[in-house]
Design an enzyme around this catalytic site. Structure first.
Site, short mmCIF file in Angstrom:
data_model
loop_
_atom_site.label_atom_id
_atom_site.label_comp_id
_atom_site.label_asym_id
_atom_site.label_seq_id
_atom_site.Cartn_x
_atom_site.Cartn_y
_atom_site.Cartn_z
N GLY A 12 0.75 -1.17 -0.08
CA GLY A 12 0.04 0.01 -0.05
C GLY A 12 0.82 1.44 -0.03
O GLY A 12 0.28 2.44 0.52
N ASN A 14 1.33 2.91 -2.67
CA ASN A 14 0.77 3.96 -3.53
C ASN A 14 -0.35 4.60 -2.63
O ASN A 14 -0.90 5.79 -2.85
CB ASN A 14 0.29 3.28 -4.86
CG ASN A 14 1.40 3.06 -5.70
OD1 ASN A 14 1.68 4.27 -6.38
ND2 ASN A 14 2.11 2.15 -5.99
N LEU A 85 -5.12 -7.12 -6.78
CA LEU A 85 -4.59 -8.30 -7.64
C LEU A 85 -5.81 -9.14 -8.02
O LEU A 85 -5.35 -10.12 -8.69
CB LEU A 85 -3.63 -9.16 -6.87
CG LEU A 85 -2.28 -8.35 -6.40
CD1 LEU A 85 -1.43 -9.21 -5.82
CD2 LEU A 85 -1.77 -7.48 -7.64
N LEU A 87 -9.22 -9.97 -10.09
CA LEU A 87 -9.96 -9.27 -11.21
C LEU A 87 -11.21 -8.57 -10.73
O LEU A 87 -12.08 -8.95 -9.93
CB LEU A 87 -10.50 -10.62 -12.00
CG LEU A 87 -10.85 -10.13 -13.58
CD1 LEU A 87 -9.99 -9.73 -14.25
CD2 LEU A 87 -11.60 -11.43 -14.15
N ASN A 102 -6.76 1.49 -12.80
CA ASN A 102 -5.85 0.86 -12.29
C ASN A 102 -4.43 1.41 -12.80
O ASN A 102 -4.32 2.11 -13.76
CB ASN A 102 -6.06 -0.60 -12.93
CG ASN A 102 -5.09 -1.51 -12.43
OD1 ASN A 102 -4.66 -1.60 -11.31
ND2 ASN A 102 -4.30 -2.31 -13.50
N HIS A 104 -0.71 -0.23 -13.60
CA HIS A 104 0.12 -1.34 -13.83
C HIS A 104 1.39 -1.09 -14.06
O HIS A 104 1.85 -0.26 -14.64
CB HIS A 104 -0.54 -1.80 -15.42
CG HIS A 104 0.08 -3.03 -15.51
ND1 HIS A 104 -0.20 -4.22 -14.97
CD2 HIS A 104 1.18 -3.42 -16.43
CE1 HIS A 104 0.69 -5.43 -15.43
NE2 HIS A 104 1.46 -4.81 -16.14
N ASP A 155 -5.82 -5.52 -17.37
CA ASP A 155 -4.81 -4.94 -18.05
C ASP A 155 -5.45 -4.29 -19.39
O ASP A 155 -4.53 -4.01 -20.37
CB ASP A 155 -3.52 -5.34 -18.14
CG ASP A 155 -3.22 -5.79 -16.83
OD1 ASP A 155 -3.42 -5.02 -15.78
OD2 ASP A 155 -2.24 -6.72 -16.54
N GLU A 184 5.57 5.78 -10.12
CA GLU A 184 4.11 5.67 -9.47
C GLU A 184 3.82 6.72 -8.44
O GLU A 184 2.83 7.27 -8.74
CB GLU A 184 3.86 4.06 -8.90
CG GLU A 184 3.89 2.99 -9.84
CD GLU A 184 3.63 1.95 -9.65
OE1 GLU A 184 3.06 0.95 -10.23
OE2 GLU A 184 3.87 1.61 -8.23
#
Ligand code: GAR
Length: 197
Positions: A12, A14, A85, A87, A102, A104, A155, A184
């Protein structure tokens, strides 16, 4: 005041950056952090910064509607996946159209798809860079970050932002991960602020 909800599965860093970035602003705030892992460090990071933090299980996310109902009550203007992580289910995406985003840790469409997360991505980028450098030592190889809208496939979805960084011949997968985290942290909060304008 716009409302941000963050989904994250692990550490965490980010999420913390985003919470702190918006804490002193009047245009938007992180109002909730949700995790599929009750032991994820992100929940402690959020609580320490006075942000409501909850975990949920598979049933509440995919089969039942507990998470969907919680989100409907929270009314986010944007839902951020920051190291999440699982879907993301179609029923939540369609309840919040164009509002799920999202990050990536690579330059999509390269190094994306199922199983491509966290260190798996950096290991794959490392192997690719090594092969390229072996063929031609002067060739520059890049990796980077992609911030994109979320669709029901891993993605995919329109890109909002990409930034790249060179992979040097000395870089290890861990060094690549560190470079990516720096990118990021530098860009993700700003991209969210811009998206919410
Ligand atoms: C980030 O690098 C993010 O891009 C990646 O997980 C990391 C989480 O770091 N996400 C994915 O791989 C999704 N496919 P953090 O927990 O320190 O924010």
């Amino acid at each position: 005041m716009k409302r941000i909800v963050i989904f994250a599965s692990g550490n965490g860093t980010n999420a913390q950056r985003i919470i702190e970035f918006f804490q002193d602003r009047t245009d938007a705030q992180v109002v909730q952090v949700l995790s599929n892992n009750p032991r994820a460090k992100v929940l402690q990071r959020a609580s320490a910064l006075d942000v409501a933090a909850f975990s949920f299980n598979r049933k509440a996310f995919y089969k039942g509607d507990d998470v969907l109902h919680l989100l409907k009550a929270t009314q986010p203007d944007v839902i951020i996946l920051a190291g999440f992580l699982w879907l993301f289910p179609e029923k939540i995406i369609s309840a919040f159209p164009e509002k799920v985003i999202n990050i990536h840790p690579a330059l999509l469409p390269d190094f994306g798809g199922k199983g491509m997360y966290g260190m798996n991505v950096h290991e794959a980028v490392y192997a690719f860079a090594k092969a390229q450098h072996n063929k031609n030592p002067s060739q520059k190889v890049y990796t980077g970050i992609t911030i994109h809208k979320v669709t029901p496939e891993y993605d995919k979805g329109d890109f909002l932002f990409q930034a790249k960084v060179e992979v040097s011949q000395e870089d290890t997968p861990e060094a690549i991960a560190e470079k990516i985290h720096q990118l990021e942290h530098a860009h993700f909060p700003e991209v969210i602020a811009e998206f919410l304008k």
